[in-house]
Design an enzyme around this catalytic site. Structure first.
Site, PDB file in Angstrom:
ATOM      1  CD  GLU A 236      -5.575  -6.693  -3.150  1.00 33.72           C
ATOM      2  OE1 GLU A 236      -6.006  -6.031  -2.210  1.00 33.72           O
ATOM      3  OE2 GLU A 236      -4.399  -7.079  -3.219  1.00 33.72           O
TER       4      GLU A 236
ATOM      5  CE  LYS B 123       0.492  -3.743  -5.731  1.00 29.65           C
ATOM      6  NZ  LYS B 123       0.296  -5.121  -6.138  1.00 29.65           N
TER       7      LYS B 123
HETATM    8  N1  HSE Z   1      -3.486  -8.843  -5.028  1.00 32.51           N
HETATM    9  C1  HSE Z   1      -2.161  -8.346  -5.106  1.00 32.51           C
HETATM   10  C2  HSE Z   1      -1.403  -9.078  -6.200  1.00 32.51           C
HETATM   11  C3  HSE Z   1      -1.499  -8.504  -3.776  1.00 32.51           C
HETATM   12  O1  HSE Z   1      -1.937 -10.036  -6.747  1.00 32.51           O
HETATM   13  O2  HSE Z   1      -0.294  -8.695  -6.531  1.00 32.51           O
HETATM   14  C4  HSE Z   1      -0.357  -7.603  -3.537  1.00 32.51           C
HETATM   15  O3  HSE Z   1      -0.677  -6.253  -3.677  1.00 32.51           O
END
Ligand code: HSE
Length: 346
Positions: free
Chosen positions: A212, A227
């Protein structure tokens, strides 16, 4: 209906979508009767442009590649609109919300989505904030306004997860979900097992575009937590809030811990768990676990994600695939757009 898109945000994911649209437009039209235009793009840092008859997708990508502001787009009807003006004033019938994710407040994305739905526009997003924090409210708003709200890319990028659960696994009786839901941390743990130091592995994950904008969200488990909340709310139908999920990231795991686990025939993974309780509630957690090499999630390496569903009627089902990346996440948006196009075709 020809989809007219307004992209709110034009970072890696938005560009990923436009690259696919540009490359596949003929095929998409022939095979799926799918046609779309990008009427507007508005990005806080990269500028904004609007044309009611559509902008040139190749030109948009070229300008961003050359660090030119989109507000200098020649031939646009209007430039410089902010996100809310773009949502309300453009003639786009579908909003692609790909601004940055803030899983603490969900803003400004929640406001973008609410504004779009209230204006009678379909929405697809990869932004986890609005779905993690306001899925129910947004779902109701979409229903009231008779428009679609899609978010396949919020979990496991373009690897089918949300739509798989909502469509193919509806009625299968999912009782537990376990997964590896963050690519950055799985990549770091894999590289550390191969001998790389934590800081170098994190830097590489950033360079490869998995992390991110602020990687704290990845390494402290916030991204995977979002999630977990999304899957609990949308798939297990239980309103779990982010504060109810136990969370621990990978920052305390040292190379020595990893080497020791290896000696024991085990491996550290950041495991996300959602377990349906007998009273219908869901217990959720994200934490590093030392799992045996025979565990179905042990072989999931690098930025790959996986989900294991324990179901009442089909036993256990495991899916794995990319959980991040430009094309993989851009494709998740396309999958949603194709579905919107199908559902709204007359
Ligand atoms: N930063 C997240 C990951 C990207 O590394 O999975 C997808 O949500």
């Amino acid at each position: 209906m020809k989809l007219k898109l307004a992209l709110i945000g034009f970072g890696v994911v938005g560009q990923g979508l436009v690259e696919i649209l540009l490359e596949e437009q003929q095929k998409l039209k022939q095979q799926y009767g799918f046609e779309c235009q990008v009427a507007a793009v508005s990005d806080k840092l990269k500028g904004s442009a609007y044309h009611p008859d559509g902008l040139d997708m190749g030109k948009l990508l070229e300008m961003v590649k050359n660090n030119q502001s989109l507000s200098d787009y020649e031939g646009a009807e209007t430039t410089g609109w902010d996100s809310l003006t773009t949502i309300t004033k453009s003639n786009a019938n579908t909003i692609v919300e790909v601004s940055w994710t803030d899983v603490q407040t969900g803003e400004p994305a929640i406001t973008h989505v609410k504004t779009a739905l209230a204006a009678g526009k379909h929405v697809t997003m990869t932004n986890k904030g609005p779905v993690a924090l306001a899925a129910k409210e947004l779902g109701e708003l979409a229903k009231q306004n008779n428009v679609m709200l899609k978010f396949e890319g919020t979990v496991m990028a373009g690897t089918p997860a949300i739509n798989l659960c909502l469509n193919n696994l509806a009625g299968a009786g999912i009782t537990e979900i376990q997964g590896i839901l963050n690519g950055t941390t799985n990549y770091i743990l894999t590289e550390m097992e191969n001998g790389m130091e934590y800081a170098a592995a994190l830097q590489k994950a950033q360079e490869l575009g998995y992390a991110e904008a602020d990687p704290t969200g990845d390494v402290e488990g916030w991204d995977a937590l979002a999630k977990v909340v999304i899957l609990s709310n949308v798939v297990l139908n239980y309103h779990l809030t982010k504060d109810q999920v136990e969370r621990e990231g990978i920052t305390k795991i040292t190379s020595a811990d990893i080497a020791k686990a290896k000696e024991q025939g085990k491996r550290y993974k950041l495991i996300a768990t959602m377990k349906l309780q007998s009273d219908g509630s869901v217990k959720g957690s994200v934490k590093p676990e030392k799992i045996s090499l025979s565990h179905p999630l042990a072989g999931v390496s690098g930025p790959t994600n996986a989900l294991m569903f324990r179901t009442k009627y089909v036993d256990d089902i495991t899916i794995m695939g990319p959980g991040a990346g430009k094309a993989a996440t851009g494709f998740a948006l396309l999958a949603d757009l194709i579905e919107i196009n199908r559902a709204t075709a007359v």
